[in-house]
Design a protein around this motif. Sequence first.
Motif, PDB file in Angstrom:
ATOM      1  N   GLN A  58      39.544 -20.169  23.797  1.00 43.43           N
ATOM      2  CA  GLN A  58      38.475 -19.486  23.082  1.00 43.43           C
ATOM      3  C   GLN A  58      38.930 -18.181  22.434  1.00 43.43           C
ATOM      4  O   GLN A  58      38.486 -17.859  21.326  1.00 43.43           O
ATOM      5  N   LEU A  59      39.787 -17.434  23.102  1.00 43.63           N
ATOM      6  CA  LEU A  59      40.192 -16.136  22.559  1.00 43.63           C
ATOM      7  C   LEU A  59      41.393 -16.234  21.635  1.00 43.63           C
ATOM      8  O   LEU A  59      41.621 -15.336  20.822  1.00 43.63           O
ATOM      9  N   LEU A  60      42.163 -17.302  21.737  1.00 42.92           N
ATOM     10  CA  LEU A  60      43.346 -17.431  20.885  1.00 42.92           C
ATOM     11  C   LEU A  60      43.167 -18.543  19.852  1.00 42.92           C
ATOM     12  O   LEU A  60      42.995 -18.274  18.656  1.00 42.92           O
ATOM     13  N   PHE A  61      43.176 -19.790  20.316  1.00 41.01           N
ATOM     14  CA  PHE A  61      43.173 -20.907  19.369  1.00 41.01           C
ATOM     15  C   PHE A  61      41.866 -21.014  18.587  1.00 41.01           C
ATOM     16  O   PHE A  61      41.881 -21.342  17.398  1.00 41.01           O
ATOM     17  N   GLN A  62      40.737 -20.763  19.231  1.00 43.66           N
ATOM     18  CA  GLN A  62      39.463 -20.886  18.528  1.00 43.66           C
ATOM     19  C   GLN A  62      39.345 -19.855  17.415  1.00 43.66           C
ATOM     20  O   GLN A  62      38.861 -20.162  16.318  1.00 43.66           O
ATOM     21  N   ARG A  63      39.837 -18.649  17.668  1.00 46.57           N
ATOM     22  CA  ARG A  63      39.795 -17.610  16.634  1.00 46.57           C
ATOM     23  C   ARG A  63      40.741 -17.940  15.483  1.00 46.57           C
ATOM     24  O   ARG A  63      40.404 -17.741  14.313  1.00 46.57           O
ATOM     25  N   ILE A  64      41.936 -18.421  15.826  1.00 48.83           N
ATOM     26  CA  ILE A  64      42.881 -18.811  14.778  1.00 48.83           C
ATOM     27  C   ILE A  64      42.313 -19.951  13.948  1.00 48.83           C
ATOM     28  O   ILE A  64      42.393 -19.942  12.708  1.00 48.83           O
ATOM     29  N   GLU A  65      41.702 -20.921  14.615  1.00 46.33           N
ATOM     30  CA  GLU A  65      41.138 -22.074  13.924  1.00 46.33           C
ATOM     31  C   GLU A  65      40.008 -21.648  12.985  1.00 46.33           C
ATOM     32  O   GLU A  65      39.938 -22.110  11.839  1.00 46.33           O
ATOM     33  N   LYS A  66      39.138 -20.768  13.447  1.00 42.21           N
ATOM     34  CA  LYS A  66      38.048 -20.291  12.594  1.00 42.21           C
ATOM     35  C   LYS A  66      38.575 -19.525  11.393  1.00 42.21           C
ATOM     36  O   LYS A  66      38.059 -19.662  10.274  1.00 42.21           O
ATOM     37  N   SER A  67      39.609 -18.704  11.621  1.00 48.43           N
ATOM     38  CA  SER A  67      40.206 -17.943  10.530  1.00 48.43           C
ATOM     39  C   SER A  67      40.825 -18.858   9.485  1.00 48.43           C
ATOM     40  O   SER A  67      40.663 -18.652   8.276  1.00 48.43           O
TER      41      SER A  67
END
Length: 251
Positions: free
Chosen positions: A233-242
């Motif tokens: 949630q704090l790493l991959f999810q943010r990268i994916e949303k970006s």
Amino acid sequence: MNTALKRIIFFALIIGLWESGSRLGFWTEIILPSPTSVFHALYTGIADQTLIIDLIASFKRLFIGLGISLIIGTSIGVLLAKSKTADDTLGSLLLAFQSVPSIVWLPLAIMWFGLNEKAVIFVVILGGTFVMALNIRMGIKNISPLFLKAAQTMGSRGLDLFIRVIFPASIPYVVTGSRLAWAFAWRALMAGELLSTGPGLGYTLRYASDFGDMSLVIAVMIIIGVIGAIVDQLLFQRIEKSVIKRWGLES
């Protein structure tokens, strides 16, 4: 009410009901230890550095295995996307392997490498490779032919075409593949460590289970779950949303 506050209230309620049930004797400590016992086991494991050593050992295996799986998976994915023969043959094999749980490979890994680090890392590599390869393949195959023709018209060929057009266009699939590879590799690591000689979170989980220390078992399970949620949630999810926002894929 924001999401963070909702989660805090939800988990506080779960822990409160759990503690109340334990104190009222709805179940015994050996079946389901109270949160107080679990947090005590967690504190003790951190204080004597047992869990710290386990974390370091597990992450070392994870980084090695995941790194190798991303490299191999990306290479295989490019091959499948560029070669119809490879896609029709090796691609079907990867789809079959994808459905095989990682722990099933462990007996074979032990026979090949012995009950050591190599066997666990091998299982981690397999856990992340297949899903990464299939996502890379899908990402390259879904690139619009118009992009490729436009780049070729301007003289882009071979490696230059891959670097300037194909790879950037497939970045959303690369990120998704990496996220899934991490999740599969993390699960494969825990499964592999259950039969390892330690140290590691999976090893400590099995050790605690063998000696009936359910407080430590649940404490390790909490650590595994929290690490998985934080990284996702704090790493991959943010990268994916970006990436989704930057590539204009938001609905």
